[in-house]
Design a protein around this motif. Structure first.
Motif, mmCIF file in Angstrom:
data_model
loop_
_atom_site.group_PDB
_atom_site.id
_atom_site.type_symbol
_atom_site.label_atom_id
_atom_site.label_comp_id
_atom_site.label_asym_id
_atom_site.label_seq_id
_atom_site.Cartn_x
_atom_site.Cartn_y
_atom_site.Cartn_z
ATOM 1 N N GLY A 91 0.828 -1.209 0.000
ATOM 2 C CA GLY A 91 0.000 0.000 0.000
ATOM 3 C C GLY A 91 0.861 1.256 0.000
ATOM 4 N N PRO A 92 0.218 2.417 0.068
ATOM 5 C CA PRO A 92 0.961 3.668 -0.080
ATOM 6 C C PRO A 92 1.957 3.976 1.038
ATOM 7 C CG PRO A 92 -1.361 4.094 0.414
ATOM 8 C CD PRO A 92 -1.249 2.629 0.173
ATOM 9 N N THR A 93 1.633 3.617 2.292
ATOM 10 C CA THR A 93 2.573 3.923 3.385
ATOM 11 C C THR A 93 3.776 3.003 3.284
ATOM 12 O OG1 THR A 93 0.559 4.273 4.681
ATOM 13 C CG2 THR A 93 2.634 4.443 5.852
ATOM 14 N N SER A 150 -8.109 6.161 9.034
ATOM 15 C CA SER A 150 -7.070 6.055 7.991
ATOM 16 C C SER A 150 -7.271 7.162 6.948
ATOM 17 C CB SER A 150 -7.152 4.683 7.317
ATOM 18 O OG SER A 150 -8.403 4.563 6.664
ATOM 19 N N GLY A 151 -6.293 7.318 6.068
ATOM 20 C CA GLY A 151 -6.398 8.347 5.036
ATOM 21 C C GLY A 151 -7.622 8.131 4.169
ATOM 22 N N SER A 152 -7.849 6.879 3.778
ATOM 23 C CA SER A 152 -8.980 6.575 2.901
ATOM 24 C C SER A 152 -10.314 6.819 3.627
ATOM 25 C CB SER A 152 -8.884 5.127 2.416
ATOM 26 O OG SER A 152 -8.446 4.280 3.452
ATOM 27 N N ASP A 158 -8.941 7.130 -2.452
ATOM 28 C CA ASP A 158 -7.661 6.473 -2.178
ATOM 29 C C ASP A 158 -6.478 7.368 -2.543
ATOM 30 O OD1 ASP A 158 -5.995 4.330 -1.560
ATOM 31 O OD2 ASP A 158 -6.024 3.575 -3.614
ATOM 32 N N GLN A 159 -5.396 7.209 -1.798
ATOM 33 C CA GLN A 159 -4.207 8.028 -2.074
ATOM 34 C C GLN A 159 -3.761 7.837 -3.531
ATOM 35 O OE1 GLN A 159 -1.084 8.083 1.013
ATOM 36 N NE2 GLN A 159 -2.561 7.018 2.279
ATOM 37 N N SER A 160 -3.379 8.935 -4.168
ATOM 38 C CA SER A 160 -3.019 8.849 -5.591
ATOM 39 C C SER A 160 -1.855 7.879 -5.798
ATOM 40 C CB SER A 160 -2.708 10.229 -6.166
ATOM 41 O OG SER A 160 -1.430 10.648 -5.798
HETATM 42 C C1 MLT Z 1 -2.018 2.306 3.514
HETATM 43 O O1 MLT Z 1 -0.788 2.330 3.474
HETATM 44 O O2 MLT Z 1 -2.653 1.239 3.387
HETATM 45 C C2 MLT Z 1 -2.767 3.610 3.620
HETATM 46 O O3 MLT Z 1 -1.972 4.670 4.010
HETATM 47 C C3 MLT Z 1 -4.060 3.442 4.204
HETATM 48 C C4 MLT Z 1 -4.879 4.680 4.367
HETATM 49 O O4 MLT Z 1 -4.584 5.434 5.284
HETATM 50 O O5 MLT Z 1 -5.868 4.857 3.654
#
Ligand code: MLT
Length: 322
Positions: A37-39, A158-160, A200-202
């Protein structure tokens, strides 16, 4: 007994010889979400380069679950010796502190900032099965099919999930949410149409949009990002008020010697000056902070400001996890 052991540890860590020799072994980097995932991606890109700078490997430890609260608890309880640090973001290190009522650590008192890392907007994306052609049509479709639609998040806070809260508030939609251990696995389910929508994060979705595996409707930014110039902003697509950027950062447990924080910060700054790293991150829609913004004191002030910004928003939305 425990107290005297801790005092001895603190004296040893504070000695100049310890800080000079640092790092003499690999550094564990706790990642609060699932691999892929993004992190995790940010941790791997930046951590690998920081490792080269410091002459030691960074070992990624994915500690997943409860939107990153388990990972940050583990980080807060780790030895403050610079060999365990953590990556987090707006969700894990601000919003979770406002919505989880029973955290057994304090995000501001028990962790110290090392460096601010890049920030990326969210994309409104659906599976290719969703028939809508633009954001207005998508909102109408979500309202007409509310009982059949599921959206993926990486858990409350979470970010999403921050993205969904803003999206629901601005569009009047309210579809069901499925929590995942990270948006890496969630986006795979989105491609397979097991879920239909994500905010969702780009950095997570854009490669799949480019590959034609997902549909994109809007970006939650004031301006179109250079990495996705054809994607309208949420305001351009008819829904102002959904501007969210997920910034990242590195933290260490409280008590980590300042000399070690300074070494880690310098390695992070060097990593983000590297043209190859910058190219990779910018291609995913990430905005890279300046070296000044990355300094621990500046990042600390920024994080505290984000608590002040998000507190009234979360209170108004009345989102709590007891
Ligand atoms: C992830 O890495 O899965 C994200 O950062 C999750 C999120 O915060 O949406």
């Amino acid at each position: 007994m425990r107290r005297s052991v801790l005092s001895l540890l603190a004296i040893a860590l504070a000695s100049p010889a310890f800080a000079q020799a640092y790092p003499s072994k690999p550094i564990t980097l706790i990642v609060p979400f699932a691999a892929g995932g993004p992190t995790d991606l940010m941790a791997r890109i930046v951590g690998e380069r920081m490792g080269k700078e410091l002459g030691q490997q960074f070992i990624i430890d994915n500690v997943t679950g409860a939107a990153g609260t388990i990972a940050m608890g583990k980080l807060a309880r780790s030895a403050p010796d610079g060999y365990t640090i953590g990556i987090g973001h707006l969700g894990t290190n601000v919003v979770n502190g406002l919505i989880y009522k029973k955290l057994n650590y304090d995000l501001l008192d028990d962790l110290v900032p090392i460096a601010r890392l890049p920030s990326n907007p969210l994309l409104v994306v659906t599976s290719n099965q969703v028939p809508a052609k633009d954001l207005k049509e998508l909102v109408a479709y979500l309202k007409a099919n509310a009982d059949k639609i599921s959206g993926g998040t990486a858990g409350m806070g979470s970010g999403s999930h921050i993205g969904v809260m803003a999206f629901h508030a601005a569009t009047g939609t309210n579809y069901q949410l499925v929590p995942y251990r990270g948006t890496g696995p969630a986006v795979q389910d989105l491609i397979a149409n097991q879920i239909q929508i994500m905010i969702d994060q780009s950095s997570n979705s854009l490669p799949h949009v480019r590959a034609g595996k997902l549909k994109v409707y809007a970006v939650t930014a004031k301006e179109r990002p250079a990495a996705a110039p054809d994607v309208p902003t949420t305001a351009e697509a008819g829904y102002p008020g959904i501007e969210v950027a997920i910034w990242h950062g590195l933290w260490a447990p409280k008590g980590t010697p300042p000399e070690i924080i300074a070494k880690l910060n310098a390695a992070a700054v060097a990593a983000l000056k590297d043209p190859e790293i910058r190219r990779k991150l910018e291609d995913l829609g990430q905005d890279i902070p300046t070296p000044e913004q990355m300094q621990p004191a500046a990042f600390d002030a920024y994080q505290r400001g984000e608590f002040d910004k998000w507190r009234p928003i979360i209170e108004k939305a009345n989102v709590k996890v007891e």
